[in-house]
Design a protein around this motif. Sequence first.
Motif, mmCIF file in Angstrom:
data_model
loop_
_atom_site.group_PDB
_atom_site.id
_atom_site.type_symbol
_atom_site.label_atom_id
_atom_site.label_comp_id
_atom_site.label_asym_id
_atom_site.label_seq_id
_atom_site.Cartn_x
_atom_site.Cartn_y
_atom_site.Cartn_z
ATOM 1 N N PRO A 109 0.811 -1.224 0.000
ATOM 2 C CA PRO A 109 0.000 0.000 0.000
ATOM 3 C C PRO A 109 0.844 1.273 0.000
ATOM 4 C CG PRO A 109 -0.960 -1.610 1.474
ATOM 5 C CD PRO A 109 0.377 -2.173 1.052
ATOM 6 N N THR A 110 1.976 1.258 0.680
ATOM 7 C CA THR A 110 2.840 2.439 0.708
ATOM 8 C C THR A 110 3.374 2.759 -0.675
ATOM 9 O OG1 THR A 110 3.471 1.994 3.007
ATOM 10 C CG2 THR A 110 4.908 3.443 1.731
ATOM 11 N N ALA A 111 3.808 1.731 -1.402
ATOM 12 C CA ALA A 111 4.311 1.939 -2.764
ATOM 13 C C ALA A 111 3.194 2.444 -3.669
ATOM 14 C CB ALA A 111 4.895 0.641 -3.310
ATOM 15 N N GLN A 112 1.992 1.898 -3.518
ATOM 16 C CA GLN A 112 0.873 2.344 -4.343
ATOM 17 C C GLN A 112 0.530 3.800 -4.045
ATOM 18 O OE1 GLN A 112 -2.444 -0.441 -4.417
ATOM 19 N NE2 GLN A 112 -1.032 -2.183 -4.255
ATOM 20 N N ALA A 113 0.585 4.193 -2.772
ATOM 21 C CA ALA A 113 0.320 5.583 -2.413
ATOM 22 C C ALA A 113 1.336 6.526 -3.050
ATOM 23 C CB ALA A 113 0.341 5.741 -0.885
ATOM 24 N N GLY A 136 -8.794 -0.050 -0.551
ATOM 25 C CA GLY A 136 -8.365 1.320 -0.819
ATOM 26 C C GLY A 136 -8.209 2.138 0.446
ATOM 27 N N GLY A 137 -8.850 1.697 1.544
ATOM 28 C CA GLY A 137 -8.706 2.384 2.811
ATOM 29 C C GLY A 137 -7.290 2.306 3.361
ATOM 30 N N VAL A 138 -6.655 1.151 3.229
ATOM 31 C CA VAL A 138 -5.299 1.029 3.751
ATOM 32 C C VAL A 138 -4.323 1.833 2.889
ATOM 33 C CG1 VAL A 138 -4.531 -1.072 2.527
ATOM 34 C CG2 VAL A 138 -3.701 -0.604 4.835
ATOM 35 N N VAL A 139 -4.609 1.942 1.586
ATOM 36 C CA VAL A 139 -3.793 2.785 0.720
ATOM 37 C C VAL A 139 -4.034 4.251 1.057
ATOM 38 C CG1 VAL A 139 -3.218 3.374 -1.666
ATOM 39 C CG2 VAL A 139 -3.889 1.033 -1.099
ATOM 40 N N THR A 140 -5.277 4.597 1.355
ATOM 41 C CA THR A 140 -5.609 5.966 1.751
ATOM 42 C C THR A 140 -4.884 6.353 3.041
ATOM 43 O OG1 THR A 140 -7.762 5.877 0.674
ATOM 44 C CG2 THR A 140 -7.514 7.467 2.463
ATOM 45 N N THR A 151 -2.392 16.025 1.426
ATOM 46 C CA THR A 151 -3.675 15.516 1.907
ATOM 47 C C THR A 151 -4.507 16.619 2.554
ATOM 48 O OG1 THR A 151 -2.591 13.401 2.353
ATOM 49 C CG2 THR A 151 -4.755 13.751 3.331
ATOM 50 N N LEU A 152 -5.658 16.930 1.951
ATOM 51 C CA LEU A 152 -6.570 17.931 2.502
ATOM 52 C C LEU A 152 -7.596 17.299 3.432
ATOM 53 C CD1 LEU A 152 -7.239 20.091 -0.681
ATOM 54 C CD2 LEU A 152 -5.881 20.730 1.323
ATOM 55 N N GLY A 153 -7.867 16.035 3.250
ATOM 56 C CA GLY A 153 -8.833 15.328 4.074
ATOM 57 C C GLY A 153 -8.916 13.882 3.641
ATOM 58 N N LEU A 154 -9.447 13.032 4.520
ATOM 59 C CA LEU A 154 -9.558 11.601 4.242
ATOM 60 C C LEU A 154 -10.988 11.145 4.492
ATOM 61 C CD1 LEU A 154 -6.347 10.345 6.116
ATOM 62 C CD2 LEU A 154 -6.562 10.833 3.671
ATOM 63 N N PRO A 159 -13.514 0.612 5.331
ATOM 64 C CA PRO A 159 -12.097 0.365 5.091
ATOM 65 C C PRO A 159 -11.572 -0.897 5.768
ATOM 66 C CG PRO A 159 -12.351 1.910 6.886
ATOM 67 C CD PRO A 159 -13.742 1.649 6.359
ATOM 68 N N VAL A 160 -10.423 -1.333 5.298
ATOM 69 C CA VAL A 160 -9.613 -2.301 6.029
ATOM 70 C C VAL A 160 -8.364 -1.545 6.464
ATOM 71 C CG1 VAL A 160 -8.509 -3.179 3.933
ATOM 72 C CG2 VAL A 160 -8.507 -4.558 5.988
#
Length: 352
Positions: A109-113, A136-140, A151-154, A159-160
């Motif tokens: 997920p870190t690499a994808q982010a 997608g939550g863990v990538v977020t 990041t302005l907001g999440l 999520p997982v």
Amino acid sequence: MNLIYAAFAFLLALVFAFAGVTRAGAWLVERRNPPAGNFADIDGARIHFVHVPAPANAELPPILFIHGASANLRDQMLPLRPLLEGRAEMLFLDRPGFGWSGRGSNETPTAQASTIAALMDRLGIKKAIVVGHSFGGVVTAAFGRAHADRTLGLVFLSPVSHPWPGGATAWYYKLTAIPVVGRLFSETLAYPAGTLQMDAATTCVFSPNKVPDGYVAAASIPLVLRPAAFRANAIDVAGLYDYVLAAAPRYRDIKAPTVVISGDRDKIVYARVHSVGLARDIPGAELVWVRNLGHKPDWIAPDLVVGAIGKVAGEDMDLQAMARTVEARIAGDTQGAKCPDLKVPEAELAPT
């Protein structure tokens, strides 16, 4: 000995037959689900995306959407783009290895982010609200930690994010993640078996809510049954438990405004572990808990999702009141009664 040779020949013929079915099926899936947007080469991965430019009178900041496992950019774009068109710049993308995106070196997920942040750079998007569903939550969360300045907001949708009881995943994810055996499985059995199980699996993803008419075809879900995409999905899911085990203690470093939307009838992820955990660990996060909602708030409660986007953008939104409206709308939903509920022992629930 002749019987052994005959059995081996039969087995080999069967393997080739299933491989042929898979190749033909993958070709047909691609013909029926062509790319919807453009491509950008990001660090060795060809990323497929749909970029909706900002209107002159944009009410909201840019919004980035990150889809979940087994999905692609259409899964969020179809229900949410119509509600936000003309209000904000939007970026929908196929995560690396999914839909029409290449995998590259994006197995965490870190690499994808980081790849997503690089795509934002390519498109001139300096900062965005990030909306992530399921995996997608863990990538977020990874994006919010590693790219806080972007990041302005999440907004987390079912999520997982945290270690779950037992750490188990479906057997075929672990099998497919094995280099040689997994490749053979994905090239032969994944497509025909997945095709047979897709309707039942989709029912459980939405349960207890009704699957929207034509959802599987419209959202191009069969794209995940192609061998390379199936392997990418399996590698993501098989490695998820170890990843969140290390990542979860760092969620408290996230400072962006955050909303977590979750249903109490989610049959795909442990909502009382992941969603409650995120709301607990991210300072100031708001948990929006919706009764009788399954795993798909993006499709079943898109109005609530848009409200959450507005909330993290600074608008005055009563999300709890909006959730009660959604509950009234879906109170009678009972689809997928045979889908097993995910129950967590009280001792393992994230403390509130």
